[in-house]
Design a protein around this motif. Sequence first.
Motif, mmCIF file in Angstrom:
data_model
loop_
_atom_site.group_PDB
_atom_site.id
_atom_site.type_symbol
_atom_site.label_atom_id
_atom_site.label_comp_id
_atom_site.label_asym_id
_atom_site.label_seq_id
_atom_site.Cartn_x
_atom_site.Cartn_y
_atom_site.Cartn_z
ATOM 1 N N ARG A 104 0.823 -1.223 0.000
ATOM 2 C CA ARG A 104 0.000 0.000 0.000
ATOM 3 C C ARG A 104 0.852 1.266 0.000
ATOM 4 N NH1 ARG A 104 -0.040 2.230 4.995
ATOM 5 N NH2 ARG A 104 0.649 0.934 6.741
ATOM 6 N N LEU A 105 2.130 1.153 0.370
ATOM 7 C CA LEU A 105 3.007 2.322 0.377
ATOM 8 C C LEU A 105 3.561 2.562 -1.019
ATOM 9 C CD1 LEU A 105 5.061 1.880 3.680
ATOM 10 C CD2 LEU A 105 3.014 3.273 3.287
ATOM 11 N N ASP A 106 3.847 3.829 -1.328
ATOM 12 C CA ASP A 106 4.413 4.106 -2.641
ATOM 13 C C ASP A 106 5.836 3.577 -2.734
ATOM 14 O OD1 ASP A 106 6.391 6.260 -1.944
ATOM 15 O OD2 ASP A 106 4.587 7.337 -1.369
ATOM 16 N N VAL A 107 6.316 3.472 -3.952
ATOM 17 C CA VAL A 107 7.620 2.863 -4.218
ATOM 18 C C VAL A 107 8.734 3.610 -3.493
ATOM 19 C CG1 VAL A 107 9.341 2.552 -6.050
ATOM 20 C CG2 VAL A 107 6.987 1.773 -6.401
ATOM 21 N N MET A 108 8.729 4.935 -3.542
ATOM 22 C CA MET A 108 9.815 5.690 -2.935
ATOM 23 C C MET A 108 9.878 5.476 -1.429
ATOM 24 S SD MET A 108 11.137 9.532 -3.706
ATOM 25 C CE MET A 108 9.986 10.510 -2.761
ATOM 26 N N THR A 109 8.711 5.420 -0.779
ATOM 27 C CA THR A 109 8.709 5.161 0.662
ATOM 28 C C THR A 109 9.259 3.773 0.956
ATOM 29 O OG1 THR A 109 6.820 6.626 0.990
ATOM 30 C CG2 THR A 109 7.279 5.036 2.734
ATOM 31 N N ASN A 110 8.882 2.776 0.153
ATOM 32 C CA ASN A 110 9.438 1.437 0.333
ATOM 33 C C ASN A 110 10.956 1.457 0.232
ATOM 34 O OD1 ASN A 110 7.649 -1.199 0.483
ATOM 35 N ND2 ASN A 110 6.446 0.307 -0.666
ATOM 36 N N VAL A 111 11.488 2.209 -0.716
ATOM 37 C CA VAL A 111 12.940 2.282 -0.872
ATOM 38 C C VAL A 111 13.574 2.963 0.338
ATOM 39 C CG1 VAL A 111 14.819 3.270 -2.255
ATOM 40 C CG2 VAL A 111 12.845 2.225 -3.390
ATOM 41 N N MET A 112 12.963 4.043 0.812
ATOM 42 C CA MET A 112 13.535 4.775 1.947
ATOM 43 C C MET A 112 13.497 3.969 3.246
ATOM 44 S SD MET A 112 12.526 8.785 1.301
ATOM 45 C CE MET A 112 10.744 8.500 1.232
ATOM 46 N N LEU A 113 12.630 2.958 3.299
ATOM 47 C CA LEU A 113 12.611 2.095 4.486
ATOM 48 C C LEU A 113 13.936 1.376 4.677
ATOM 49 C CD1 LEU A 113 9.000 0.580 4.299
ATOM 50 C CD2 LEU A 113 9.845 2.367 5.840
ATOM 51 N N GLY A 114 14.754 1.333 3.635
ATOM 52 C CA GLY A 114 16.093 0.771 3.777
ATOM 53 C C GLY A 114 16.990 1.567 4.709
ATOM 54 N N THR B 207 8.166 4.962 -11.471
ATOM 55 C CA THR B 207 7.188 4.307 -10.591
ATOM 56 C C THR B 207 7.218 4.870 -9.170
ATOM 57 O OG1 THR B 207 8.699 2.564 -9.787
ATOM 58 C CG2 THR B 207 7.567 2.165 -11.891
ATOM 59 N N ALA B 208 8.021 5.885 -8.911
ATOM 60 C CA ALA B 208 8.298 6.345 -7.543
ATOM 61 C C ALA B 208 7.052 6.609 -6.714
ATOM 62 C CB ALA B 208 9.174 7.596 -7.575
ATOM 63 N N LEU B 209 6.004 7.150 -7.323
ATOM 64 C CA LEU B 209 4.807 7.527 -6.561
ATOM 65 C C LEU B 209 3.684 6.499 -6.646
ATOM 66 C CD1 LEU B 209 4.720 11.358 -7.333
ATOM 67 C CD2 LEU B 209 5.786 10.158 -5.411
ATOM 68 N N GLN B 210 3.920 5.389 -7.336
ATOM 69 C CA GLN B 210 2.912 4.332 -7.424
ATOM 70 C C GLN B 210 2.923 3.464 -6.172
ATOM 71 O OE1 GLN B 210 3.915 3.302 -12.040
ATOM 72 N NE2 GLN B 210 2.624 1.821 -10.931
ATOM 73 N N PRO B 211 1.766 2.940 -5.754
ATOM 74 C CA PRO B 211 1.773 1.920 -4.704
ATOM 75 C C PRO B 211 2.589 0.715 -5.175
ATOM 76 C CG PRO B 211 -0.447 2.747 -5.070
ATOM 77 C CD PRO B 211 0.391 3.288 -6.188
ATOM 78 N N ALA B 212 3.431 0.199 -4.309
ATOM 79 C CA ALA B 212 4.316 -0.899 -4.706
ATOM 80 C C ALA B 212 3.532 -2.110 -5.193
ATOM 81 C CB ALA B 212 5.211 -1.287 -3.534
#
Length: 281
Positions: free
Chosen positions: A93-103, A138-143
């Motif tokens: 449900r999170l966007d792609v960029m947020t998923n990446v920043m979770l790193g 895809t940065a702002l798309q839901p993953a």
Amino acid sequence: MKFELRNITRRFGGHIAVNSVNLTIPQGQMVGVIGRSGAGKSTLLRMINRLADPTSGSLHFSDLEVSALKGAALRNWQRDCAMIFQQFNLVPRLDVMTNVMLGRLNHRPAAMSLLGIFTREERIAAIAALERLGIEQTALQPAGTLSGGQQQRVAIARALMQAPKMLLADEPIASLDPLNARIVMDALKDINEREGITVITNLHTLDTARAYCERIVGMAGGHVVFDGTPDQLDAEAVRMIYGTGSDGSEIDESMTSTSITSGKAAQGFTPSVPAVATARA
């Protein structure tokens, strides 16, 4: 620097998943671990990352005894030893960029992470990692809306955000079609070559291991039965790793073929200049 497994064994009740494994992996190698399902490949990677603990033996990275780490020191190791899974392990449900920043979670205060507060530098680094993997659009798309191949590239971008010393990939292309498999393997090879990061990846396919890995480790029944270069992976070595057919016939290598070769020219992926330095601690 080097990573060492010293007489590592992992038992699950009466079953021995990994049996007395000894390996020394110099910094910067790209290693493919191959073998039948149940050979112990995934358990081996999970012990390296300390998602599973060895029953006996020890793990060492340079002067650090990884198998003895606890608490914050263990979390730091799992930050430095990034893991990529077959199932991607993204938050759909999170966007792609947020998923990446979770790193960056293990590099920053917990309160900032809980509130979803990321710095400008972290956002720039996330976009740079996505650009490197060819999926910045895809940065702002839901993953969860991405294809499997795109999700795996997001997972790799997230791993890059950890600024790891080692990258582990557990069957990263098992659920992908040949084209996306090639894109993902090209990305892992590019990271290995440019950053000098050690990459250890479990693979089912002999052609992929030969094309991408400078060293191949073959497992059977929890043991390492082969450790050598792609050129040394001959018919006898394949027999040791995979056994023979029920009629005693040789294993047909086409059964493990994905019809992909390295070349960094797969459609949709062109490695760009590395731009993730701002993510490094």
